[in-house]
Design a protein around this motif. Structure first.
Motif, mmCIF file in Angstrom:
data_model
loop_
_atom_site.group_PDB
_atom_site.id
_atom_site.type_symbol
_atom_site.label_atom_id
_atom_site.label_comp_id
_atom_site.label_asym_id
_atom_site.label_seq_id
_atom_site.Cartn_x
_atom_site.Cartn_y
_atom_site.Cartn_z
ATOM 1 N N THR A 127 -0.878 -1.477 -11.065
ATOM 2 C CA THR A 127 -1.989 -1.314 -10.117
ATOM 3 C C THR A 127 -2.820 -2.581 -10.037
ATOM 4 O O THR A 127 -3.189 -3.038 -8.953
ATOM 5 N N ALA A 180 3.481 5.540 8.278
ATOM 6 C CA ALA A 180 2.462 5.118 7.319
ATOM 7 C C ALA A 180 2.251 3.604 7.351
ATOM 8 O O ALA A 180 1.113 3.124 7.334
ATOM 9 N N PRO A 225 -3.781 8.088 -7.140
ATOM 10 C CA PRO A 225 -3.088 7.382 -6.056
ATOM 11 C C PRO A 225 -3.276 8.093 -4.713
ATOM 12 O O PRO A 225 -3.438 9.319 -4.668
ATOM 13 N N ILE A 226 -3.290 7.316 -3.659
ATOM 14 C CA ILE A 226 -3.422 7.874 -2.300
ATOM 15 C C ILE A 226 -2.187 7.474 -1.504
ATOM 16 O O ILE A 226 -2.016 6.316 -1.125
ATOM 17 N N ALA A 227 -1.335 8.447 -1.251
ATOM 18 C CA ALA A 227 -0.121 8.216 -0.475
ATOM 19 C C ALA A 227 -0.258 8.917 0.864
ATOM 20 O O ALA A 227 -0.533 10.127 0.927
ATOM 21 N N THR A 253 2.826 1.092 -3.620
ATOM 22 C CA THR A 253 1.926 1.230 -4.773
ATOM 23 C C THR A 253 0.660 1.956 -4.332
ATOM 24 O O THR A 253 -0.408 1.348 -4.158
ATOM 25 N N PRO A 254 0.715 3.262 -4.149
ATOM 26 C CA PRO A 254 -0.454 4.016 -3.662
ATOM 27 C C PRO A 254 -1.642 3.976 -4.608
ATOM 28 O O PRO A 254 -2.773 4.256 -4.193
ATOM 29 N N THR A 255 -1.414 3.600 -5.870
ATOM 30 C CA THR A 255 -2.538 3.498 -6.807
ATOM 31 C C THR A 255 -3.463 2.334 -6.463
ATOM 32 O O THR A 255 -4.584 2.252 -6.977
ATOM 33 N N TRP A 304 -1.292 1.557 8.411
ATOM 34 C CA TRP A 304 -1.985 0.570 7.583
ATOM 35 C C TRP A 304 -2.131 -0.759 8.319
ATOM 36 O O TRP A 304 -3.166 -1.428 8.211
ATOM 37 N N VAL A 329 -4.611 1.697 -3.401
ATOM 38 C CA VAL A 329 -5.388 1.982 -2.185
ATOM 39 C C VAL A 329 -6.893 2.013 -2.467
ATOM 40 O O VAL A 329 -7.694 1.391 -1.760
ATOM 41 N N LEU A 384 0.824 -1.213 0.000
ATOM 42 C CA LEU A 384 0.000 0.000 0.000
ATOM 43 C C LEU A 384 0.855 1.259 0.000
ATOM 44 O O LEU A 384 0.476 2.285 -0.577
ATOM 45 N N VAL A 385 2.030 1.171 0.639
ATOM 46 C CA VAL A 385 2.952 2.323 0.646
ATOM 47 C C VAL A 385 3.692 2.431 -0.679
ATOM 48 O O VAL A 385 3.820 3.530 -1.242
#
Length: 558
Positions: free
Chosen positions: A392, A220, A208-210, A158-160, A224, A162, A155-156
């Motif tokens: 993704t 981070a 993306p959500i970072a 590859t923020p796309t 998660w 999320v 998740l960190v």
């Protein structure tokens, strides 16, 4: 060598295994009966015991067992070359995993949905049962804590992924209501669910959500991990039809569509495998192929965790005993197909041998990132999709399967806590059992490493413990077959192989942990080794007794 050859040979072997070998096992060894009333009917409670359509149940079983491990294991193991990994995945799936998963499901269904831990008490004795539960608890602890770390890292990195990962929960909740509350059938909820899930993948690739470096005083990754455990705790308390079943089902469809896309990309791109078939120039510090190959690739060839799922949740939802072949054996085939894809991505997804060697410059250098990057390259070359969209999709696939394994794993750990409470003479309710399971997993994740990385501390023991548990599960199945007067050779051969390789690996790891001064892993290694050997001895004694009893019955009948 062209990757298409590997793909077609692997798929053909697994298809033949399901069509012919599993049919032989179903008819001649386990002897399934269509009119047998399963625990899902005799013990129906609407929470854990729920008669379930075999396709939905296959989705639950398959996605529960197909976590990150069938990707991570092969991604690491190809350092010895693609040949050993390919052979172990194919032969393991057909002759080991299918028989093991199918057998664990059948044995549990025939014994009121009891887990393998409780079945060990019935068939090999109280001491064996107590030690078996210790091994099970430690394995589930490793699975839940480590997979939370694997997911948080993805998740960190590859923020796309999320948006589609968390959006899949809402999709599953809606599908559960449509199928069970509104009786909408499977076709349209399935089509709509997959369409929405892939739309979310597209949205995620665009937005993306970072997370910031610090969230509520945590890093981070730690944030998660906490969120994942809270979700898994809630999911394990809900009735299976609300979230667990529909989430697993839609993820199963998503995986097969994702595999179809990946396989199509291989067929169109026709990539060359750049990695050697047998690598005779492994990096310094790489352990020997034997026995480490057979514990590095656990899930995807054979896995003791599958027996826990089959006897822990799946057996309580089986509508007809004859569905066990499709759910159990074909579930193992599905995971073998995922591992086959991982091998191809991690050997043919690189432009040159030099590029591959850069990633595999040390043992463990190839991991889930190698799968995502290699698969992304194949999809881009074969189908022309944007690389961002391909990465993704593959990252979402890996995360969703690891997350569904966590869902089931935490529920299973709660079952173990409750079973241990019963053995100690007191009842542990569902909420307390879940809280205790969560507390232990989170204590490991945050107590043994910075930023929630402690879940990976015991990862080196995961594969070995997993294979030992598979051997012990096969031992119980063998005892049952012997007591029923049936031929146990089809479970005894994989049992003997796994027991030898797993014990060998534990002994090798003992020396490594001692030399490294890793006293936590050294202590756990000793506990697991002693417990496993003791259970194996108890099982051998039970087999001898069962054989004698069967012989006496035959003599009396004569």
């Amino acid at each position: 060598m062209n990757a298409i050859v590997l793909l077609l040979v692997g798929l053909a072997a697994m298809a033949l295994g399901y069509l012919f070998y599993s049919k032989f096992i179903a008819e001649k060894i386990y002897r399934l009966e269509a009119d047998f009333r399963t625990p899902a009917h005799t013990m129906r409670d609407g929470v854990d015991y729920v008669p379930t359509n075999r396709f939905v149940l296959w989705g639950h079983h398959f996605t529960s067992v197909a976590g990150a491990a069938p990707i991570v294991g092969p991604a690491i193991a190809v350092i010895w070359g693609w040949g050993p990994a390919f052979l172990w995945v194919i032969l393991g799936t057909v002759f080991f995993a299918g028989v093991h998963d199918f057998g664990a499901l059948w044995a549990s269904v025939r014994n009121k949905g009891q887990s393998m831990g409780m079945l060990s008490g019935s068939y090999i004795g109280r001491r064996g049962r107590n030690l078996f539960l210790v091994v099970i608890f430690l394995l589930l602890l490793m699975v839940n804590a480590a997979f939370a770390v694997v997911i948080s890292n993805l998740l960190v990195s590859t923020p796309t992924a999320v948006i589609p990962v968390w959006g899949a929960i809402l999709v599953a909740l809606v599908i559960g209501q449509l199928i069970y509350r509104y009786r909408a059938g499977l076709l349209w909820p399935s089509i709509g669910g997959v369409a929405v899930l892939y739309a979310l993948i597209w949205v995620g690739s665009m937005y993306p959500i970072a997370l910031p470096e610090t969230v509520l005083g945590m890093g981070a990754r730690s944030f998660w991990i906490v969120l994942l455990f809270l979700y898994a705790g809630v999911a394990s308390l809900l009735p299976v039809w609300v979230l667990l079943q529909p989430r697993d089902y839609i993820n199963g469809l998503q995986l097969f569509l994702g595999l179809g896309i990946l396989y199509a990309a291989v067929l169109i791109a026709s990539p060359t495998i750049v990695a050697p078939a047998f690598n005779d120039a492994v990096p310094a510090g790489t352990p020997s192929l034997v026995p480490l190959l057979f514990v590095t690739i656990a899930c995807g060839a054979i896995s003791g965790f599958h027996g826990m799922v089959a006897s822990g949740t799946t057996s309580k939802q089986l509508d007809k005993e004859t569905d066990a072949r499709f759910v159990g054996y074909f579930g193992a085939v599905g995971e073998g197909m995922l591992s086959l894809a991982a091998i191809i991505c991690c050997t043919a997804g690189f432009a040159t041998l030099v590029d591959w060697q850069e990633v595999y410059s040390k043992f463990g250098g190839g991991n889930v990132t190698a799968f995502v990057n290699g698969g992304e390259a194949l999809i881009s070359r074969g189908l022309g999709l944007p690389e961002n969209l391909g990465s993704t999709m593959l990252a979402t696939m890996a995360i969703l399967f690891a997350a569904t394994t966590m869902d089931t794993g935490l529920r299973l750990q709660r079952f173990v806590v409750q079973e241990a409470g019963e053995l100690a003479g007191f009842k542990v309710n569902t909420l307390v059992g879940t809280v205790l399971a969560l507390a232990v997993c989170m204590a490991l994740a945050f107590g043994a490493g910075a930023d929630g990385a402690g879940g990976m501390v015991i990862w080196p023991l995961f594969g070995t413990t997993n294979q030992l548990l598979a051997a012990l599960t096969l031992a119980i199945i063998s005892v049952i077959l012997i007591k029923k007067g049936r031929n146990p050779v089809f479970t005894m051969v994989p049992l003997a192989f796994l027991l030898v390789m797993s014990v060998y690996a534990l002994v090798v790891q003992l020396r490594t942990f001692y030399d490294d001064g890793n006293w936590l892993l050294l202590g756990m290694d000793i506990v697991i080794l002693v417990a496993a050997l003791w259970v194996a001895l108890e099982a051998a004694i039970a087999m001898a007794r069962g054989r004698d009893a069967a012989g006496e019955t035959d003599a009396a009948g004569a």
